[in-house]
Design a protein around this motif. Structure first.
Motif, PDB file in Angstrom:
ATOM      1  N   ASP A   8      37.257  42.347  32.873  1.00 47.20           N
ATOM      2  CA  ASP A   8      36.234  43.879  32.849  1.00 47.20           C
ATOM      3  C   ASP A   8      35.191  43.901  33.246  1.00 47.20           C
ATOM      4  O   ASP A   8      34.549  44.738  34.432  1.00 47.20           O
ATOM      5  N   ILE A   9      34.340  42.955  32.246  1.00 49.89           N
ATOM      6  CA  ILE A   9      33.013  43.403  31.740  1.00 49.89           C
ATOM      7  C   ILE A   9      32.183  42.790  33.160  1.00 49.89           C
ATOM      8  O   ILE A   9      31.160  43.104  33.647  1.00 49.89           O
ATOM      9  N   VAL A  10      32.759  41.692  33.402  1.00 49.12           N
ATOM     10  CA  VAL A  10      32.214  40.325  34.906  1.00 49.12           C
ATOM     11  C   VAL A  10      32.911  41.086  35.976  1.00 49.12           C
ATOM     12  O   VAL A  10      31.924  40.864  37.042  1.00 49.12           O
ATOM     13  N   ASN A  11      34.222  42.455  36.275  1.00 51.97           N
ATOM     14  CA  ASN A  11      34.360  42.981  37.527  1.00 51.97           C
ATOM     15  C   ASN A  11      33.465  44.243  37.504  1.00 51.97           C
ATOM     16  O   ASN A  11      32.820  44.726  38.721  1.00 51.97           O
ATOM     17  N   VAL A  12      32.322  44.561  37.059  1.00 53.72           N
ATOM     18  CA  VAL A  12      31.212  45.858  37.135  1.00 53.72           C
ATOM     19  C   VAL A  12      30.516  45.626  38.447  1.00 53.72           C
ATOM     20  O   VAL A  12      29.863  44.036  38.075  1.00 53.72           O
ATOM     21  N   GLY A  13      30.294  45.676  39.401  1.00 58.24           N
ATOM     22  CA  GLY A  13      29.534  45.941  40.488  1.00 58.24           C
ATOM     23  C   GLY A  13      30.482  45.112  40.998  1.00 58.24           C
ATOM     24  O   GLY A  13      29.622  45.201  42.351  1.00 58.24           O
ATOM     25  N   GLU A  14      31.540  44.855  40.943  1.00 63.05           N
ATOM     26  CA  GLU A  14      32.625  43.930  41.675  1.00 63.05           C
ATOM     27  C   GLU A  14      32.863  45.000  43.139  1.00 63.05           C
ATOM     28  O   GLU A  14      33.506  46.351  42.453  1.00 63.05           O
ATOM     29  N   GLY A  15      33.192  45.065  44.489  1.00 61.65           N
ATOM     30  CA  GLY A  15      33.834  46.099  45.193  1.00 61.65           C
ATOM     31  C   GLY A  15      35.442  45.997  45.196  1.00 61.65           C
ATOM     32  O   GLY A  15      36.066  44.775  44.624  1.00 61.65           O
ATOM     33  N   ARG A  16      35.589  46.940  45.460  1.00 65.33           N
ATOM     34  CA  ARG A  16      37.589  47.595  44.977  1.00 65.33           C
ATOM     35  C   ARG A  16      38.708  46.231  46.240  1.00 65.33           C
ATOM     36  O   ARG A  16      38.850  45.554  45.677  1.00 65.33           O
ATOM     37  N   GLU A  17      37.050  46.437  47.610  1.00 63.98           N
ATOM     38  CA  GLU A  17      38.233  45.410  48.631  1.00 63.98           C
ATOM     39  C   GLU A  17      37.797  43.755  48.489  1.00 63.98           C
ATOM     40  O   GLU A  17      38.514  42.724  48.829  1.00 63.98           O
ATOM     41  N   HIS A  18      37.206  43.397  47.842  1.00 65.05           N
ATOM     42  CA  HIS A  18      36.722  42.020  47.385  1.00 65.05           C
ATOM     43  C   HIS A  18      35.426  41.474  46.426  1.00 65.05           C
ATOM     44  O   HIS A  18      34.774  43.182  46.396  1.00 65.05           O
ATOM     45  N   VAL A  58      50.651  46.259  52.604  1.00 63.24           N
ATOM     46  CA  VAL A  58      48.885  45.967  53.510  1.00 63.24           C
ATOM     47  C   VAL A  58      47.616  46.997  52.403  1.00 63.24           C
ATOM     48  O   VAL A  58      47.769  48.140  52.951  1.00 63.24           O
ATOM     49  N   VAL A  59      47.109  46.373  52.134  1.00 65.26           N
ATOM     50  CA  VAL A  59      45.982  47.124  51.346  1.00 65.26           C
ATOM     51  C   VAL A  59      44.373  47.001  52.077  1.00 65.26           C
ATOM     52  O   VAL A  59      44.110  47.325  52.405  1.00 65.26           O
ATOM     53  N   ASP A  60      44.671  45.983  53.263  1.00 67.71           N
ATOM     54  CA  ASP A  60      43.411  45.323  54.250  1.00 67.71           C
ATOM     55  C   ASP A  60      44.185  45.086  55.594  1.00 67.71           C
ATOM     56  O   ASP A  60      43.981  44.578  55.637  1.00 67.71           O
ATOM     57  N   PRO A  61      43.781  46.642  56.516  1.00 70.62           N
ATOM     58  CA  PRO A  61      43.817  45.817  57.620  1.00 70.62           C
ATOM     59  C   PRO A  61      43.896  44.953  58.383  1.00 70.62           C
ATOM     60  O   PRO A  61      43.811  44.381  60.124  1.00 70.62           O
ATOM     61  N   LEU A  62      42.245  45.086  58.575  1.00 70.95           N
ATOM     62  CA  LEU A  62      42.014  44.081  58.924  1.00 70.95           C
ATOM     63  C   LEU A  62      42.178  42.170  58.789  1.00 70.95           C
ATOM     64  O   LEU A  62      42.071  41.538  59.614  1.00 70.95           O
ATOM     65  N   TYR A  97      45.442  39.297  58.157  1.00 76.87           N
ATOM     66  CA  TYR A  97      47.082  39.332  57.746  1.00 76.87           C
ATOM     67  C   TYR A  97      47.295  39.344  56.193  1.00 76.87           C
ATOM     68  O   TYR A  97      48.231  39.938  55.991  1.00 76.87           O
ATOM     69  N   GLU A  98      46.832  38.449  56.054  1.00 75.45           N
ATOM     70  CA  GLU A  98      46.517  38.275  54.392  1.00 75.45           C
ATOM     71  C   GLU A  98      46.341  39.239  54.157  1.00 75.45           C
ATOM     72  O   GLU A  98      45.337  39.564  53.456  1.00 75.45           O
ATOM     73  N   GLN A  99      46.400  39.308  52.699  1.00 74.25           N
ATOM     74  CA  GLN A  99      46.835  40.433  51.747  1.00 74.25           C
ATOM     75  C   GLN A  99      46.770  40.571  50.358  1.00 74.25           C
ATOM     76  O   GLN A  99      47.193  39.229  49.668  1.00 74.25           O
ATOM     77  N   PRO A 100      46.454  40.740  49.230  1.00 75.30           N
ATOM     78  CA  PRO A 100      45.910  40.306  47.914  1.00 75.30           C
ATOM     79  C   PRO A 100      47.348  40.623  47.413  1.00 75.30           C
ATOM     80  O   PRO A 100      48.452  41.324  47.604  1.00 75.30           O
ATOM     81  N   ALA A 101      47.693  40.070  46.207  1.00 71.75           N
ATOM     82  CA  ALA A 101      49.379  39.529  46.233  1.00 71.75           C
ATOM     83  C   ALA A 101      49.340  39.702  44.337  1.00 71.75           C
ATOM     84  O   ALA A 101      50.031  38.390  43.954  1.00 71.75           O
ATOM     85  N   TYR A 102      48.563  40.129  44.098  1.00 74.35           N
ATOM     86  CA  TYR A 102      48.412  39.123  42.838  1.00 74.35           C
ATOM     87  C   TYR A 102      49.397  39.844  41.479  1.00 74.35           C
ATOM     88  O   TYR A 102      49.851  39.139  40.761  1.00 74.35           O
ATOM     89  N   SER A 103      50.110  41.003  41.896  1.00 71.60           N
ATOM     90  CA  SER A 103      51.489  40.957  41.408  1.00 71.60           C
ATOM     91  C   SER A 103      51.874  39.992  41.470  1.00 71.60           C
ATOM     92  O   SER A 103      53.811  40.558  40.888  1.00 71.60           O
ATOM     93  N   HIS A 104      51.891  39.390  42.656  1.00 74.67           N
ATOM     94  CA  HIS A 104      53.225  38.909  42.656  1.00 74.67           C
ATOM     95  C   HIS A 104      53.442  37.429  41.440  1.00 74.67           C
ATOM     96  O   HIS A 104      54.489  36.400  41.601  1.00 74.67           O
ATOM     97  N   TRP A 105      52.737  36.637  41.341  1.00 69.66           N
ATOM     98  CA  TRP A 105      51.531  35.712  40.858  1.00 69.66           C
ATOM     99  C   TRP A 105      50.525  35.971  39.659  1.00 69.66           C
ATOM    100  O   TRP A 105      50.874  34.896  38.410  1.00 69.66           O
TER     101      TRP A 105
END
Length: 590
Positions: free
Chosen positions: A301-311, A230-234, A236-244
């Motif tokens: 990485d280049i298109v992630n510049v400026g994107e938020g950590r939470e979304h 759980v990294v986003d307590p707001l 129930y569903e959580q980011p799970a990239y490491s699982h897929w």
């Protein structure tokens, strides 16, 4: 005896020196007045792309689809979405490209299908159907109070859970994207063979020259199907990239794809979409030529510049050294290896680069677009442009209402976040601002061909499927053709020609960064044994002073301002004054 340089060039795979151009069919050119782009519309613009210097056209999904996610939900790999045209139209497009010495690649979308695909209809019909195991099905879990829960707490890309309950068979199916896009089960060899035959061989037999491979690192899920932390307590569903992402059998699957399919069709090009993989050593495992998996990948990485950590849609302020560090990281990661890389900063999933990395204010947008063209054409790797990038198209105007946004990801994000914010006006304004900066919709506005109604994209009385940008009369192809070399289009054409003429150093040379912590300017070099290139870029709206690298014999070659040559004639030593959003390129030994 052959010239060593010539021998080296001719032995390269054809795709290393290629300039590729991505087309989003719905938004490129409408040929029949229904407001939606189509395949004949693409055919009508082939000579425009050839004249630009394009070698490879990449067509985003044009397959039969319910269009929940603009064609990435495929219901039949062997048919074309009827509003786009027919299989015969695709054959005509392939032929039109090949006649002009160009190549064509398609999107290969095989992590998932549409829930309307016959395979999935059979799979969900009963637990004992022969195709049941072609998709990922799991039984429910139950809370202590008896509440039914999905198999894991994973969050989908389009918000909400990755699991959808199927009442008919009493199980959940997995969908990393929309619930209408169930994931295929790559663990099943029968499924893989069907994918190879229907999605790949069918089109390779018709002459396509390769694939952009969608979500290429998601086919192998981790077998435990465990909950994500759980990294986003707001939610129930959580980011799970490491699982897929980058699962245990992914490289095995890609080797098999080459062995069973691609090796039988000469030298097709494969460029993988590789998110959630920031480690260069891990990326190299996909593009090592001796291992025969992928020709290259898009590293994000280049298109992630400026994107938020939470979304990704939560805008984050950034400074130039972050962008420079990303460029250096992915320019250098294949040095001393047999791997290869890509050069890009736009696609159908990203906002416009002028708005994102520079300035789209009226006085700055042309300079900004040329600055980025100069930078990109000087970097090592296969170069990719996205439609409209060559004329400097910019983001959706901030004045547009949220109702103008069409993308499923944008709409779902806004709805989910607005509900959590209890429709607070200030929060809604912030959400709107984030989407205006980062939404995928920014790339999907109709192509701006001329200053006539609907930017020449369509002659439909009802207009296009998505609103045309307000500034289409100022930013369009026809206008820039009239303006010649001084336009963004003219400059892109000139830079592509220069890149091809000096491919050894510009497309293949070794990268060197200088003063990488400077927050205003970007200075880098490219070198081979015999040649040197210096690039100086001002990423601000004010004049800046830069120092040229200490390469012997540098001469001015090209600048983003039309009078840059005259300015150079007055310069002395290695110091240069760059005007707002100005770039210059110098060469030695070329």
């Amino acid at each position: 005896m052959a010239n060593p340089t010539t021998a080296t060039i001719t032995s390269r795979p054809w795709w290393k020196d290629a300039v590729c151009y991505q087309i989003y069919p719905a938004s490129f050119k409408d040929s029949n007045g229904d407001g939606l782009g189509d395949i004949p519309g693409i055919v009508s613009k082939i000579d425009y792309l050839k004249n630009l210097g394009v070698d490879v056209i990449w067509v985003s999904p044009m397959y039969e689809s319910p269009q929940v996610d603009m064609g990435y939900d495929i219901s039949n790999y062997e048919k074309v979405y009827p509003p786009y045209g027919t299989v015969k139209d695709m054959e005509d497009l392939i032929e039109a490209c090949h006649k002009r010495g160009m190549k064509l690649i398609l999107d290969l979308v095989v992590n998932h299908t549409s829930d309307q695909h016959p395979w999935f209809k059979e799979s969900r019909s009963s637990k004992d159907n022969p195709k049941r195991d072609w998709y990922v099905w799991k039984p429910p879990r139950y809370a202590e109070d008896g509440t039914r829960l999905p198999p894991t707490n994973w969050r989908s890309y389009f918000s909400g859970p990755t699991w959808e309950w199927d009442e008919h068979t009493g199980e959940y199916y997995l969908h990393l994207f929309a619930k209408e896009m169930p994931d295929l089960n790559w663990e099943n060899p029968e499924t893989r063979r069907a994918i190879y035959d229907s999605a790949m061989k069918f089109w390779l037999d018709k002459g396509v020259d390769g694939f952009r491979v969608d979500t290429v690192n998601m086919y192998s899920k981790r077998p435990e199907y465990a909950d994500a932390p759980v990294v986003d307590p707001l939610f129930y569903e959580q980011p799970a990239y490491s699982h897929w992402a980058n699962g245990p059998r992914i490289h095995e699957f890609l080797r098999e794809m080459n062995r069973e399919v691609l090796d039988h069709y000469g030298q097709p090009m494969t460029v993988g979409e590789l998110p959630h993989t920031p480690d260069p050593k891990q990326v190299l495992e996909y593009v090592c030529a001796s291992d025969r998996q992928l020709s290259m990948v898009f590293q994000f990485d280049i298109v992630n510049v400026g994107e938020g950590r939470e979304h990704k849609f939560v805008f984050r302020e950034w400074k130039l050294p972050e962008l420079k560090g990303v460029v250096e990281k992915w320019q250098r990661f294949v040095e001393g290896t047999d791997g290869w890389t890509t050069v890009f900063c736009e696609n159908h999933d990203q906002p416009r680069s002028v708005s994102r990395y520079c300035s789209d204010l009226p006085a700055a947008r042309t300079c900004s677009a040329k600055l980025l063209a100069l930078m990109l054409c000087s970097l090592t790797g296969t170069l990719f442009l996205y439609q409209g990038q060559e004329i400097g198209m910019i983001n959706i105007p901030s004045s547009w209402n949220i109702d103008e946004y069409r993308d499923i990801e944008s709409v779902n994000f806004y709805k989910a976040m607005a509900a959590k914010a209890d429709n607070d006006a200030a929060q809604l304004e912030r959400l709107h601002d984030c989407l205006q900066k980062l939404a995928r919709d920014n790339a999907r506005l109709p192509m701006q061909w001329d200053g006539s109604a609907h930017a020449g994209f369509t002659d439909s009385e009802k207009g296009p499927w998505m609103r045309v940008h307000d500034l289409y009369q100022e930013i369009n192809v026809e206008k820039q053709i009239r303006e010649g070399e001084g336009s963004v289009l003219g400059f892109w054409k000139r830079m592509i020609q220069l890149r091809k003429k000096h491919a050894d150093v510009l497309a293949h040379g070794t990268f060197e960064g200088f003063e990488m912590e400077d927050e205003r300017t970007f200075v880098f070099g490219k070198r081979t044994e015999d040649a040197r290139v210096a690039v100086v870029l001002n990423f601000t709206g004010e004049e800046q002073e830069v120092r040229l690298p200490e390469y012997e014999g540098l001469r001015f070659e090209v600048g983003s301002y039309e009078d840059a040559k005259e300015e150079e004639e007055r310069a002395e030593g290695r110091l240069r004054r760059l005007r707002p959003w100005e770039g210059r390129l110098y060469m030695a030994g070329c």
